[in-house]
Design a protein around this motif. Sequence first.
Motif, mmCIF file in Angstrom:
data_model
loop_
_atom_site.group_PDB
_atom_site.id
_atom_site.type_symbol
_atom_site.label_atom_id
_atom_site.label_comp_id
_atom_site.label_asym_id
_atom_site.label_seq_id
_atom_site.Cartn_x
_atom_site.Cartn_y
_atom_site.Cartn_z
ATOM 1 N N GLY A 85 81.671 41.398 125.544
ATOM 2 C CA GLY A 85 80.566 41.987 124.787
ATOM 3 C C GLY A 85 79.213 41.523 125.271
ATOM 4 O O GLY A 85 78.188 42.047 124.853
ATOM 5 N N VAL A 86 79.151 40.530 126.159
ATOM 6 C CA VAL A 86 77.876 40.048 126.688
ATOM 7 C C VAL A 86 77.264 41.103 127.608
ATOM 8 O O VAL A 86 77.964 41.716 128.417
ATOM 9 N N THR A 87 75.960 41.307 127.476
ATOM 10 C CA THR A 87 75.241 42.282 128.295
ATOM 11 C C THR A 87 74.044 41.605 128.944
ATOM 12 O O THR A 87 73.339 40.825 128.294
ATOM 13 N N ILE A 88 73.796 41.884 130.199
ATOM 14 C CA ILE A 88 72.605 41.376 130.886
ATOM 15 C C ILE A 88 71.868 42.549 131.506
ATOM 16 O O ILE A 88 72.486 43.524 131.943
ATOM 17 N N ARG A 89 70.568 42.454 131.491
ATOM 18 C CA ARG A 89 69.719 43.488 132.073
ATOM 19 C C ARG A 89 68.832 42.830 133.118
ATOM 20 O O ARG A 89 68.170 41.825 132.838
ATOM 21 N N MET A 90 68.805 43.383 134.326
ATOM 22 C CA MET A 90 68.028 42.788 135.419
ATOM 23 C C MET A 90 67.426 43.885 136.268
ATOM 24 O O MET A 90 67.853 45.045 136.216
ATOM 25 N N SER A 91 66.438 43.512 137.054
ATOM 26 C CA SER A 91 65.794 44.463 137.943
ATOM 27 C C SER A 91 66.662 44.680 139.168
ATOM 28 O O SER A 91 67.186 43.728 139.764
ATOM 29 N N VAL A 92 66.823 45.940 139.561
ATOM 30 C CA VAL A 92 67.582 46.236 140.777
ATOM 31 C C VAL A 92 66.894 45.629 141.992
ATOM 32 O O VAL A 92 67.541 45.178 142.939
ATOM 33 N N GLY A 93 65.560 45.562 141.965
ATOM 34 C CA GLY A 93 64.837 45.000 143.100
ATOM 35 C C GLY A 93 65.152 43.544 143.362
ATOM 36 O O GLY A 93 64.928 43.039 144.468
ATOM 37 N N SER A 94 65.670 42.828 142.325
ATOM 38 C CA SER A 94 66.006 41.417 142.506
ATOM 39 C C SER A 94 67.354 41.225 143.193
ATOM 40 O O SER A 94 67.730 40.108 143.524
ATOM 41 N N ILE A 95 68.097 42.307 143.397
ATOM 42 C CA ILE A 95 69.402 42.238 144.068
ATOM 43 C C ILE A 95 69.177 42.552 145.545
ATOM 44 O O ILE A 95 68.645 43.608 145.892
ATOM 45 N N GLN B 128 72.543 51.976 135.167
ATOM 46 C CA GLN B 128 71.162 51.760 135.514
ATOM 47 C C GLN B 128 70.234 52.433 134.524
ATOM 48 O O GLN B 128 70.617 53.401 133.882
ATOM 49 N N LEU B 129 69.006 51.877 134.401
ATOM 50 C CA LEU B 129 67.957 52.460 133.580
ATOM 51 C C LEU B 129 66.895 53.009 134.510
ATOM 52 O O LEU B 129 66.455 52.312 135.437
ATOM 53 N N ASP B 130 66.474 54.266 134.268
ATOM 54 C CA ASP B 130 65.387 54.832 135.067
ATOM 55 C C ASP B 130 64.128 54.042 134.838
ATOM 56 O O ASP B 130 63.958 53.343 133.839
ATOM 57 N N VAL C 248 71.050 53.590 143.329
ATOM 58 C CA VAL C 248 69.926 53.017 142.603
ATOM 59 C C VAL C 248 68.678 52.985 143.478
ATOM 60 O O VAL C 248 68.735 53.189 144.690
ATOM 61 N N THR C 249 67.519 52.749 142.818
ATOM 62 C CA THR C 249 66.274 52.449 143.514
ATOM 63 C C THR C 249 65.760 51.111 143.016
ATOM 64 O O THR C 249 66.194 50.611 141.970
ATOM 65 N N GLU C 250 64.812 50.525 143.739
ATOM 66 C CA GLU C 250 64.300 49.203 143.380
ATOM 67 C C GLU C 250 63.505 49.225 142.075
ATOM 68 O O GLU C 250 63.293 48.185 141.459
ATOM 69 N N LYS C 251 63.040 50.382 141.647
ATOM 70 C CA LYS C 251 62.242 50.473 140.419
ATOM 71 C C LYS C 251 63.101 50.551 139.164
ATOM 72 O O LYS C 251 62.570 50.557 138.060
ATOM 73 N N GLU C 252 64.404 50.635 139.335
ATOM 74 C CA GLU C 252 65.292 50.748 138.186
ATOM 75 C C GLU C 252 65.770 49.368 137.734
ATOM 76 O O GLU C 252 65.602 48.361 138.432
ATOM 77 N N ASP C 253 66.360 49.358 136.539
ATOM 78 C CA ASP C 253 67.010 48.163 136.012
ATOM 79 C C ASP C 253 68.512 48.379 135.997
ATOM 80 O O ASP C 253 68.999 49.509 135.880
ATOM 81 N N LEU C 254 69.240 47.298 136.099
ATOM 82 C CA LEU C 254 70.689 47.328 136.041
ATOM 83 C C LEU C 254 71.136 46.664 134.753
ATOM 84 O O LEU C 254 70.633 45.604 134.373
ATOM 85 N N MET C 255 72.076 47.298 134.054
ATOM 86 C CA MET C 255 72.655 46.702 132.852
ATOM 87 C C MET C 255 74.134 46.474 133.104
ATOM 88 O O MET C 255 74.856 47.385 133.513
ATOM 89 N N ILE C 256 74.572 45.241 132.885
ATOM 90 C CA ILE C 256 75.965 44.851 133.117
ATOM 91 C C ILE C 256 76.572 44.445 131.779
ATOM 92 O O ILE C 256 75.992 43.640 131.045
ATOM 93 N N THR C 257 77.731 45.002 131.463
ATOM 94 C CA THR C 257 78.431 44.674 130.222
ATOM 95 C C THR C 257 79.779 44.055 130.554
ATOM 96 O O THR C 257 80.515 44.558 131.418
ATOM 97 N N CYS C 258 80.088 42.957 129.850
ATOM 98 C CA CYS C 258 81.354 42.260 130.067
ATOM 99 C C CYS C 258 82.344 42.609 128.973
ATOM 100 O O CYS C 258 81.981 43.113 127.910
#
Length: 875
Positions: free
Chosen positions: A785-795, A821-823, A772-782
């Motif tokens: 069915g719960v999904t969270i989307r966050m910035s990779v830079g926040s990790i 990840q989302l570009d 990943v890069t810091e400009k991308e977003d991360l999507m996590i699915t459980c």
Amino acid sequence: MDDQLLPEETRDNDRIIPVNIEEQMKSSYIDYSMSVIVGRALPDVRDGLKPVHRRILHAMNELGIDYNKAFKKCARIVGEVLGKYHPHGDGSVYDALVRLAQEWNMRYPLVDSQGNFGSADGDGPAAMRYTEARMERMAAFLLQDIEKETVDFQLNFDDSLQEPTVLPTRVPQLLVNGSSGIAVGMATNMMPHNLSEAIDGCIAYIDNRDITIDELMNYVKAPDFPGGGIIYGMEGVKAAMHTGRGRVVLRGKINVETKASGRETIIITEVPYQVSRDVLTARIGQLVNDKIIEGIVHVNNESTEKEGTRIVVDLKRDAVSAVIINQLYKYTDLQTSYGINNVALVKGRPRTLNLKNLISEFVDFRHEVVVRRTRFELSEAEKKAHILEGYIIALDHLDEVIALIRNSTNPESAKQGLMTSFGMSEIQAKAVLELRLQRLTGMERDKIKEEYDQIMKLIAHLKELLANEAMRFDVIKTELREVKEKFGDTRRSEITYLDDEVSLIDLIKEEDVVITVSHLGYIKRTPADEYRAQKRGGRGSIGGRTREEDWIEHLFVASTHHTLLFFTEKGRCFWLKVYQIPDGDKQSKGRAIQNLIQLPSDDKIRAILDVKKLEDEAFVNSHYIVLCTKKGIIKKTDLEDFSRPRANGINAITILDGDQLLEARLTDGNSEIMLAVKSGRAIRFPEEKVRSTGRGAIGVAGIEVDNADDEVVGLICVNKEDKSRTILVVSEKGFGKRTAIEEYRITNRGGKGVKTISVTSKTGNLVGILDVTEKEDLMITCMSGVTIRMSVGSISEQGRATQGVKLIRLDETDQIAAITQLDEEQIVNPTDESVVDGSVKLSDASAVNGSVEPTDQSAGEGSVEPSGDTEPTVQ
């Protein structure tokens, strides 16, 4: 036979001519064949009519049964045709007359009917003594100018009357209404077309005689059937347009309605050409009884003459309408194919014609009609002018003419006197003698001179028309536009192109969508902007409503213009365009993937590859697909081997017993490969360590898997020249971190690798690895069915041996199922005000699990938990 061998009385009384029986049979059969071909079965390319139809219209015209006149009994019309022109039986004439009036058989009916003329469901007409008919308005345009010597006439069957050999039609009748017939040794089956399109094609041909058939198809697109329907695929139609032979596949039109109870109902609103609705309904019922089609509760034909076609098919609650529809297309006449065979008579000879031939022959015939009509009108105008000239001579010498007539002993001497004294012709002299006295008044004299001037102008125009071909074709175009204005309409049959016939990509809006595939095999696509970005540690939102035993297993972002390659755990590969995936919101379940690809029931999707340019030869030849299995086997194959989609899939890798395909990646040959196992180890080695092999190969060892409980959880391929990427790992209980790729030393493939995360009971096993890069977003699915989307830079970025930070709060029974990840181009700025400081407001919490969870700011989420020590590298 020698005369000397005959008895004497035979030689004296008779003359026997020896005949070869084979030659006699051949000659007689050829004569019969040509009679059927020319006189019954094949239409003339000029007016598009067979002799029986031409004779019916001509007889109705002779009887004066025009569109604005009273109806006449069909028995009267049939008797007229039989007695004068067509001695082939009243049944054949009446059947032809009835068909000309049936709007479900004729795209543009030529006979207006009154009474029972049958039905689209196969009911026959009433007897001819009960029914009545007259010509439709369009039929007048087929007969217009017939009295002006525009066509040749021939003797009828008993040489007592004259009948036209062809009608001087202004309508491209053969193209718009088609024709069908079986002759001897040949047959014709021509489809109907739209009148507006046909006339536009004729005008385009007149404007450009070198126009190609493909260019003509911009105007005459495809057949247009009376009952509508959907033309499924254009390959056969295009072949017919180019060669005169082809095939058109026609489907009925279907709507799917959902009742309040949730059950779906299939409504058939249009059936294919010449398909009986009653027969279709009975066929569906038979298929249900025979258990060939399952999922149908009831079928009923509710069609009426006023409301049109309506066949209702009620489905069971668990039936999938798309599957039932495909079965109806396969097993019933709801999908029917028609062979196109454009055979017509050209100058009395049968000939197979393409689209341009049909149009050119009609235009040439119209030109001939215009020329012959102009010559006739010129001849009549000159005759009229000649008589008017005699009138003018007589008016100029009125007293002398009157005196000459009074002094003549009889009309013949008066005629001779006029011819001698005033230089009149016999026709002029006779016309003057028949002139009424009232026309000798001054006013009438002025009218005669004015009429003469008008006639001379008309003569000049007609002569110019005969001398100027461009003017004649302008007349033809004007008359065609008049026909189009009066009778033109829109298409009834829709056109559906197959995927290999037209680029649907140009018709699909390009946008990024989130593709989700559940554990039980339900797939959907959702606009990426529906997934709002949250801060790290947030609760998340519902990414897909699933059954209790189901969860989201694959989640990734792709463009609607891309192609997806699906790889199964048994090593098979299938293709699907992104836009072909059904659209759905975040909370919908999606469509079973078996409805979209031919996936066997005992196989399962394990990896999905998003390919941007599968049709680009240069791109395909410069890329590879890297596959890995749960037991650490890795394999590389040229992308070119996967560039030819097949409906039933292909074999991508040979899987050994006890192993399964896990992941697939697309590379350009200049990457470094990393594999990670759930026990927390990862290995890094150059891509060139894996040579490219064929699709059927097994592969080579990529990473050592210690025991039966351990397995590979992820594969990434990082370009060697890209220094901006970091390695992101996530554990099953929601912990994650980023690590610099340089901390993973390069080794040979097949080794144990190094630690990538500290696996503890708190973190759970490793579930995924991404670059990943810091400009991308991360999507996590459980799995819930719960999904969270966050910035990779926040990790935060940490060392290999740490356990990371808490990324998402999970229930005790929940686990992470997938990460993606989302570009940066796909990232949508968060606009949802309900997300505050990583927590969820009441409105969001209730959408997750029906209860409200308080914001927990004391649990230390979002902070790095110390790992205690750093473990050494695993050798």
